[in-house]
Scaffold this motif. Structure first.
Motif, PDB file in Angstrom:
ATOM      1  N   TRP A 118      42.330  25.457  19.543  1.00  0.00           N
ATOM      2  CA  TRP A 118      41.649  24.206  19.204  1.00  0.00           C
ATOM      3  C   TRP A 118      40.141  24.353  19.251  1.00  0.00           C
ATOM      4  O   TRP A 118      39.416  23.675  18.526  1.00  0.00           O
ATOM      5  N   ASN A 119      39.654  25.245  20.102  1.00  0.00           N
ATOM      6  CA  ASN A 119      38.212  25.398  20.281  1.00  0.00           C
ATOM      7  C   ASN A 119      37.692  26.756  19.821  1.00  0.00           C
ATOM      8  O   ASN A 119      36.564  27.109  20.145  1.00  0.00           O
ATOM      9  N   SER A 120      38.518  27.508  19.092  1.00  0.00           N
ATOM     10  CA  SER A 120      38.131  28.876  18.743  1.00  0.00           C
ATOM     11  C   SER A 120      36.867  28.925  17.894  1.00  0.00           C
ATOM     12  O   SER A 120      36.028  29.816  18.061  1.00  0.00           O
ATOM     13  N   ASP A 121      36.700  27.961  16.966  1.00  0.00           N
ATOM     14  CA  ASP A 121      35.524  27.993  16.110  1.00  0.00           C
ATOM     15  C   ASP A 121      34.255  27.781  16.922  1.00  0.00           C
ATOM     16  O   ASP A 121      33.268  28.510  16.750  1.00  0.00           O
ATOM     17  N   LYS A 122      34.298  26.822  17.835  1.00  0.00           N
ATOM     18  CA  LYS A 122      33.118  26.561  18.662  1.00  0.00           C
ATOM     19  C   LYS A 122      32.808  27.751  19.559  1.00  0.00           C
ATOM     20  O   LYS A 122      31.642  28.107  19.756  1.00  0.00           O
ATOM     21  N   ALA A 123      33.838  28.377  20.093  1.00  0.00           N
ATOM     22  CA  ALA A 123      33.638  29.491  21.015  1.00  0.00           C
ATOM     23  C   ALA A 123      32.977  30.676  20.323  1.00  0.00           C
ATOM     24  O   ALA A 123      32.017  31.262  20.840  1.00  0.00           O
ATOM     25  N   VAL A 124      33.476  31.034  19.136  1.00  0.00           N
ATOM     26  CA  VAL A 124      32.923  32.222  18.474  1.00  0.00           C
ATOM     27  C   VAL A 124      31.513  31.953  17.953  1.00  0.00           C
ATOM     28  O   VAL A 124      30.639  32.829  18.006  1.00  0.00           O
ATOM     29  N   LEU A 125      31.268  30.746  17.463  1.00  0.00           N
ATOM     30  CA  LEU A 125      29.918  30.417  16.998  1.00  0.00           C
ATOM     31  C   LEU A 125      28.924  30.437  18.155  1.00  0.00           C
ATOM     32  O   LEU A 125      27.792  30.909  18.009  1.00  0.00           O
ATOM     33  N   ARG A 126      29.373  29.962  19.305  1.00  0.00           N
ATOM     34  CA  ARG A 126      28.513  29.997  20.488  1.00  0.00           C
ATOM     35  C   ARG A 126      28.279  31.438  20.951  1.00  0.00           C
ATOM     36  O   ARG A 126      27.161  31.799  21.341  1.00  0.00           O
ATOM     37  N   THR A 127      29.314  32.261  20.881  1.00  0.00           N
ATOM     38  CA  THR A 127      29.192  33.661  21.282  1.00  0.00           C
ATOM     39  C   THR A 127      28.109  34.373  20.482  1.00  0.00           C
ATOM     40  O   THR A 127      27.334  35.170  21.029  1.00  0.00           O
ATOM     41  N   TYR A 128      28.039  34.085  19.179  1.00  0.00           N
ATOM     42  CA  TYR A 128      27.096  34.775  18.311  1.00  0.00           C
ATOM     43  C   TYR A 128      25.787  34.002  18.126  1.00  0.00           C
ATOM     44  O   TYR A 128      24.966  34.379  17.282  1.00  0.00           O
ATOM     45  N   GLY A 129      25.588  32.958  18.909  1.00  0.00           N
ATOM     46  CA  GLY A 129      24.330  32.225  18.845  1.00  0.00           C
ATOM     47  C   GLY A 129      24.056  31.617  17.491  1.00  0.00           C
ATOM     48  O   GLY A 129      22.899  31.530  17.052  1.00  0.00           O
ATOM     49  N   ALA A 130      25.121  31.171  16.809  1.00  0.00           N
ATOM     50  CA  ALA A 130      24.964  30.629  15.459  1.00  0.00           C
ATOM     51  C   ALA A 130      24.227  29.293  15.491  1.00  0.00           C
ATOM     52  O   ALA A 130      24.447  28.466  16.369  1.00  0.00           O
ATOM     53  N   ARG A 131      23.365  29.100  14.500  1.00  0.00           N
ATOM     54  CA  ARG A 131      22.583  27.865  14.387  1.00  0.00           C
ATOM     55  C   ARG A 131      23.001  27.121  13.128  1.00  0.00           C
ATOM     56  O   ARG A 131      22.964  27.672  12.025  1.00  0.00           O
ATOM     57  N   GLU A 132      23.452  25.882  13.294  1.00  0.00           N
ATOM     58  CA  GLU A 132      23.895  25.103  12.140  1.00  0.00           C
ATOM     59  C   GLU A 132      22.693  24.705  11.283  1.00  0.00           C
ATOM     60  O   GLU A 132      21.635  24.345  11.801  1.00  0.00           O
ATOM     61  N   VAL A 133      22.862  24.793   9.969  1.00  0.00           N
ATOM     62  CA  VAL A 133      21.803  24.436   9.032  1.00  0.00           C
ATOM     63  C   VAL A 133      22.355  23.426   8.024  1.00  0.00           C
ATOM     64  O   VAL A 133      23.564  23.285   7.848  1.00  0.00           O
ATOM     65  N   ASP A 134      21.443  22.732   7.338  1.00  0.00           N
ATOM     66  CA  ASP A 134      21.838  21.737   6.348  1.00  0.00           C
ATOM     67  C   ASP A 134      20.894  21.801   5.156  1.00  0.00           C
ATOM     68  O   ASP A 134      20.068  22.720   5.046  1.00  0.00           O
ATOM     69  N   MET A 135      20.995  20.833   4.267  1.00  0.00           N
ATOM     70  CA  MET A 135      20.183  20.846   3.055  1.00  0.00           C
ATOM     71  C   MET A 135      18.703  20.677   3.340  1.00  0.00           C
ATOM     72  O   MET A 135      17.864  21.048   2.517  1.00  0.00           O
ATOM     73  N   GLN A 136      18.362  20.149   4.497  1.00  0.00           N
ATOM     74  CA  GLN A 136      16.958  20.021   4.855  1.00  0.00           C
ATOM     75  C   GLN A 136      16.397  21.324   5.423  1.00  0.00           C
ATOM     76  O   GLN A 136      15.268  21.725   5.108  1.00  0.00           O
ATOM     77  N   SER A 137      17.175  22.011   6.246  1.00  0.00           N
ATOM     78  CA  SER A 137      16.672  23.213   6.907  1.00  0.00           C
ATOM     79  C   SER A 137      16.917  24.489   6.115  1.00  0.00           C
ATOM     80  O   SER A 137      16.167  25.460   6.257  1.00  0.00           O
TER      81      SER A 137
END
Length: 301
Positions: free
Chosen positions: A46-65
């Motif tokens: 249930w939390n695998s996506d959050k865990a791996v993104l946190r592990t790799y220090g991923a930064r969410e971006v959008d159309m503004q950034s």
């Protein structure tokens, strides 16, 4: 054929699980172990996506950034008939990318700064189409299930060695020791075989999404060469996540050959070149990506 092979390998994983479980109290012991393993892994799934993104220090971006990168993903997701996934950038010189999430409605794609700065716009489109193919056909879920089975088999094998009720039967202590060593190894091999099978399928489907197999073929060649030359310390510390990346990010340690989760890059490129010869040429210009490569702190975000 890729789906048939995956089904056969997952059946083999299930059979191996039941064989090891049978060493602990027969069928009832295997059932209890299965429930416990499922409960432990349900939370991880249930939390695998959050865990791996946190592990790799991923930064969410959008159309503004990061308008150009996010715009490209949106174009490709529309072509694939997918909901727009969340988009992340990872700070790493090694060019690479992965997808995660339990289903298309809860999915994310991530690309490294090395990928965004070193590849052309067409090659980035090919890579992201490959990752969207994993999402479209729920490969992230398949790999989570196989990882759950592999972990449960390792756990059961250790229980069988220390608490197995069949130690006095044929094989005795040496047989239990062999099971403890060989069962997790076999599970890992099946897990890696499933991962390799899904990479070929994602290459094929991703080529269809962007309409240009040679874009992905060119990207795979570049990423493979650079991945062997550029260390990725975070991936080296987390080798179990190597199967998620489009190209195996591991190379710095001798142990990395144990995590051969990807097929030969040369074979993948050859398959894409053959596909290009048989596909009608589509006109798809990833218009929001500039014609020249940019640093990731520019329009990429």
């Amino acid at each position: 054929m890729g789906y048939v092979k995956t089904a056969i390998l997952m059946a083999a994983m299930t059979a191996l699980f039941m064989v090891v479980g049978g060493m602990i109290g027969g069928r009832s012991g295997a059932g209890v172990a299965l429930v416990m393993a499922g409960a432990m892994n349900l939370f991880a799934w249930w939390n695998s996506d959050k865990a791996v993104l946190r592990t790799y220090g991923a930064r969410e971006v959008d159309m503004q950034s990061a308008p150009e990168f996010v715009g490209l993903v949106r174009e490709l997701a529309d072509r694939a008939g997918l909901p727009m996934p969340k988009v992340y950038i990872i700070q790493s010189d090694q060019p690479n990318a992965f997808a995660t999430g339990r289903n298309p409605q809860n999915a994310a794609v991530a690309a490294s700064t090395g990928l965004l700065s070193r590849l052309s716009r067409e090659e980035i489109a090919g890579v992201m189409a490959h990752e969207l193919a994993h999402i479209k056909h729920r490969d992230t879920l398949i790999m989570t299930v196989t990882a759950t089975f592999a972990g449960a088999i390792s756990w059961l094998a250790n229980m069988a060695f220390w608490f197995g009720g069949n130690r006095n039967r044929e094989g005795g202590l040496l047989g239990s020791l062999a099971i403890m060593i060989l069962a997790p190894l076999a599970a890992g091999l099946v897990q890696m075989a499933i991962s390799r099978s899904r990479e070929y399928e994602a290459d094929r489907i991703g080529a269809g999404i962007c309409g240009q197999p040679l874009w992905l073929a060119s990207a795979l060649g570049k990423i493979d060469r650079m991945a062997h030359a550029i260390d990725y310390p975070t991936a080296e510390r987390n080798p179990a996540s190597a199967h998620m990346f489009i190209i195996n990010p591991l190379h710095a340690h001798a142990r990395d050959r144990l995590f051969a989760t990807h097929p030969s890059t040369a074979n993948r490129i050859a398959a894409l070149q053959e596909l290009a010869r048989s596909m009608p040429r589509e006109e798809f210009a990833p218009s929001r990506i500039p014609t020249t490569r940019r640093d990731a702190d520019g329009p990429w975000g």
